[in-house]
Enzyme design. Structure first.
Site, short mmCIF file in Angstrom:
data_model
loop_
_atom_site.label_atom_id
_atom_site.label_comp_id
_atom_site.label_asym_id
_atom_site.label_seq_id
_atom_site.Cartn_x
_atom_site.Cartn_y
_atom_site.Cartn_z
N LYS B 116 0.82 -1.22 0.00
CA LYS B 116 0.00 0.00 0.00
C LYS B 116 0.85 1.26 0.00
CE LYS B 116 -4.51 -1.33 1.21
NZ LYS B 116 -5.83 -0.88 1.55
N ARG B 292 -5.71 -8.74 -11.03
CA ARG B 292 -6.30 -10.03 -11.40
C ARG B 292 -7.63 -9.76 -12.08
NH1 ARG B 292 -7.93 -9.06 -5.96
NH2 ARG B 292 -10.15 -8.64 -6.04
#
Lengths: 168, 506
Positions: B116, B292
């Site tokens: 992050k 993904r």
């Protein structure tokens, strides 16, 4: 025929012959038809058709229902059976609340009560992990904890008694 | 295009990839754990290999084993699906090192957006807006005020060790800052034993809106519009739609360009998603990038009219994206409901059992991406998502009524599911008007799960259970099966009467 139905916290009287039914006095046409090879039944009430799943759930007369996407637990008995059950229920009421059991196999993560505690309805008693999610199991009614069987860090099977409860 | 692809996943997404392979003329290799030996994805694939016992740590998460199976089967590529190993850079790297193709972004791109803090720095340098704030603990109110001044009020004070709203304060003016910081620190100290507090811009009425991107190996990066995913419980999405009711064509273009910039900054290839927080004023902030195919990809497929999983395979095989950005304008509205084996009436406890009966909805604009069938065992080893029900219609209002119709047609008997919950959700005025934030579902959970049925429905149910109990009693009274055709008189007469009634009506 006259059936007494306990559903959604209400007691309704359903009377019917082969073609018509009345609920607490309102009369309408109604038929229930099974669809062969499926658990689905079609209920026609007046001019509308409802898709119904009604499966025996527990003792005779107790059903798990799905009607138009709403789920219910209901109990339906004829008058005589209902009267007998009510007598039996009254004598059983003094036996107190049923114990907290594991609703699925899982791992006990936390036990939040100890023997002797008084718990409120809806209070969390035990946290069980299953499918990688922690699930807090709560008391259905206010009660006193008489024994704690669940041990944090141990696996439990479905139906295992986790906490024994007694009426306050 | 490849000759053969191994699918390193299970359930509905494995079946989804098998179907894409079949349509592209690619042979598919399924893998399965012992618990999934009879699953649909195993049967539909051209080949299937058992890779271990039920726990995913001993089956679907065994990267080396999956690569070994792929090599042995002669597959040229591995499609990771979502979850499991799909966003593990080491797996993408290991697949490449084994001389195979990972159907997804390069390992370096997964690394670039995987952490992050690193992703935040990367996005700031690429000019992608992030939620302004500090990443180190505040020393005092003076420092907090200086930082807050750089992005303006309201601001949010947030405990570093936070959770559950403890140590959180919304501050609307500089004058409130000092006392708010003191109480947030006190609360954080008491709740977590750590008084570190951060400050960040307070996002009013935030929605979770994410943008689909598609990038080929040759430098073309396109965005395919947004998905609205604000309806979440415990950070799990329950229902998604495309487009978002809060996004205008102008905002779509801006968010899309930003997502493309983010993908370029990460060196992204293949299908990916940029998640944003969108506030009431149309300001949006980058949250993270999902490297993904997403669970909710079908809503984008339906409004944009292309097959994302097929394009994942085509891109991995080196094909050029033949589209231009201007060819992507959402057509109509799509909604997806995630049908899970959870019991909403019982705190969303996972429900297990055997699916004894399954009736799937069909008809115009209805799509079912599922990994279950009648006879499937639903256990506790894997994610509780059974299937996705997706609808497409010309407008949002029509999509909602189409979804309601489809949910009513759906019958899953044997396990508790979220079906009824989705019906309640679609009846709610806020959902119908599209007025939702990421906090909406949690705030309305009790209302949605404990609310009682309308009186009319209760009466209908009472009639149903009385008639059912009576019929069941008649059946029990029948002495033997052989006699039943003659003496099941009561049940049969109910049916006969019903049929007569039905005929008379025509």
């Amino acid at each position: 025929m006259k059936y007494i139905v306990d559903i959604a916290g209400q007691r309704l009287v359903v009377e019917f012959d082969g073609t018509h039914v009345s609920v607490d006095g309102d009369k309408m046409s109604a038929t229930l038809e099974s669809i062969d090879g499926t658990p689905v039944r079609l209920l026609r009430v007046g001019d509308t058709v409802h898709r119904v799943l009604a499966k025996r759930d527990g003792a005779r007369g107790q059903y798990a229902l799905d009607v138009d996407g709403w789920q219910f637990r209901a109990e339906a008995h004829d008058e005589r059976t209902r009267a007998i059950r009510d007598l039996a229920d009254a004598s059983r009421a003094s036996a107190g609340p049923s114990p907290l059991v594991a609703p699925m196999p899982g791992l006990v993560v936390r036990v939040m009560v100890a023997a002797g505690d008084e718990v409120a309805a809806g209070q969390g008693l035990v946290v069980v992990e299953a499918m990688k999610m922690e699930n807090e199991l709560r008391a259905a009614v206010a009660a006193r904890v008489t024994a704690v069987r669940a041990v944090a860090g141990t696996a439990v099977d479905k139906g295992a008694v986790l906490v024994e409860l007694a009426a306050l | 295009m490849f000759n053969k692809v191994l699918i390193a996943n299970r359930g509905e997404i494995a079946l989804r990839v098998v179907r894409a392979c079949q349509e592209l003329g690619v042979r598919s290799v399924a893998v399965y754990s012992e618990a999934d030996a009879r699953a649909p994805h195993v049967r539909e694939a051209d080949e299937a290999v058992c890779i271990g016992p039920p726990p995913s740590s001993q089956s679907y998460l065994l990267g080396d084993k999956l690569i070994e199976v792929a090599l042995k089967a002669g597959a040229e590529a591995i499609h990771p699906g979502y979850g499991f190993l799909s966003e593990r850079a080491w797996f993408a790297r290991a697949v490449r090192d084994a001389g195979l193709i990972f159907v997804g972004p390069p390992a370096e791109a997964i690394d670039a957006v995987g952490s992050k803090t690193a992703a935040r720095q990367l996005m700031i340098s690429a000019g992608v807006p992030v939620v302004p704030g500090t990443t180190t603990a505040l020393r005092d109110a003076k420092e907090a005020a200086a930082i807050a001044d750089t992005f303006g009020y309201p601001v949010l004070l947030k405990a570093a060790a936070g959770g559950g709203g403890k140590g959180m304060r919304v501050v609307r003016a500089a004058s409130e800052l000092e006392s708010a910081l003191a109480s947030a620190q006190r609360e954080a100290q008491n709740a977590f034993g750590d008084d570190a507090v951060y400050v960040e811009k307070y996002i009013d009425g935030p929605r979770h809106v994410e943008v689909q991107v598609l990038a080929d190996m040759h430098g073309k990066v396109l965005h395919l519009g947004e998905r609205e995913c604000s309806l979440q419980r415990r950070h799990q999405k329950m229902m998604e739609e495309a487009p978002s009711p809060a996004v205008s064509p102008e905002l779509r273009a801006r968010m899309g360009e930003t997502a493309v910039a983010a993908a370029r900054a990460a060196g992204y290839v293949n299908a990916g998603t940029c998640e944003f927080l969108l506030d009431r004023d149309g300001q949006f902030y980058f949250l993270e990038m999902n490297t993904r195919i997403q669970v909710e990809h079908p809503v984008t497929e339906l409004v944009m009219g292309l097959d994302l999983v097929q394009w994942q395979l085509r891109i991995a095989a080196g094909e050029h994206l033949p589209f231009e950005q201007k060819s992507f304008t959402p057509r109509g509205w799509a909604i997806e409901c995630r049908i899970t084996s959870e019991d909403p009436a019982n705190g969303f406890l996972p429900s297990t059992g055997r699916i004894s009966h399954l009736h799937l909805p069909s008809g115009p604009g209805v799509r079912w991406d599922g990994g279950i069938e009648a006879g499937s065992e639903v256990g506790l080893h894997y994610d509780p998502m059974l299937a996705k029900l997706i609808v497409h219609a010309p407008t949002r209002a029509l999509a909602i009524s189409r979804m309601q119709r489809a949910l009513r047609e759906l019958v899953i008997d044997g396990v508790e599911t979220s079906r009824g919950f989705h019906l309640r959700l679609l009846e709610h005025p806020d959902v119908r008007s599209g007025d939702m934030t990421i906090q909406w579902l949690e705030a309305h959970l009790d209302e949605l799960t404990r609310g009682s049925a309308p009186d009319d429905t209760i009466r209908i149910a009472a009639i149903a259970v009385a008639l059912a109990a009576h019929q069941d009693k008649q059946v029990r009274a029948t002495p033997t099966a052989a006699d039943s055709t003659h003496s099941e008189s009561h049940g049969a007469s109910w049916r006969a009467v019903a049929r007569r009634e039905g005929l008379r009506r025509e």
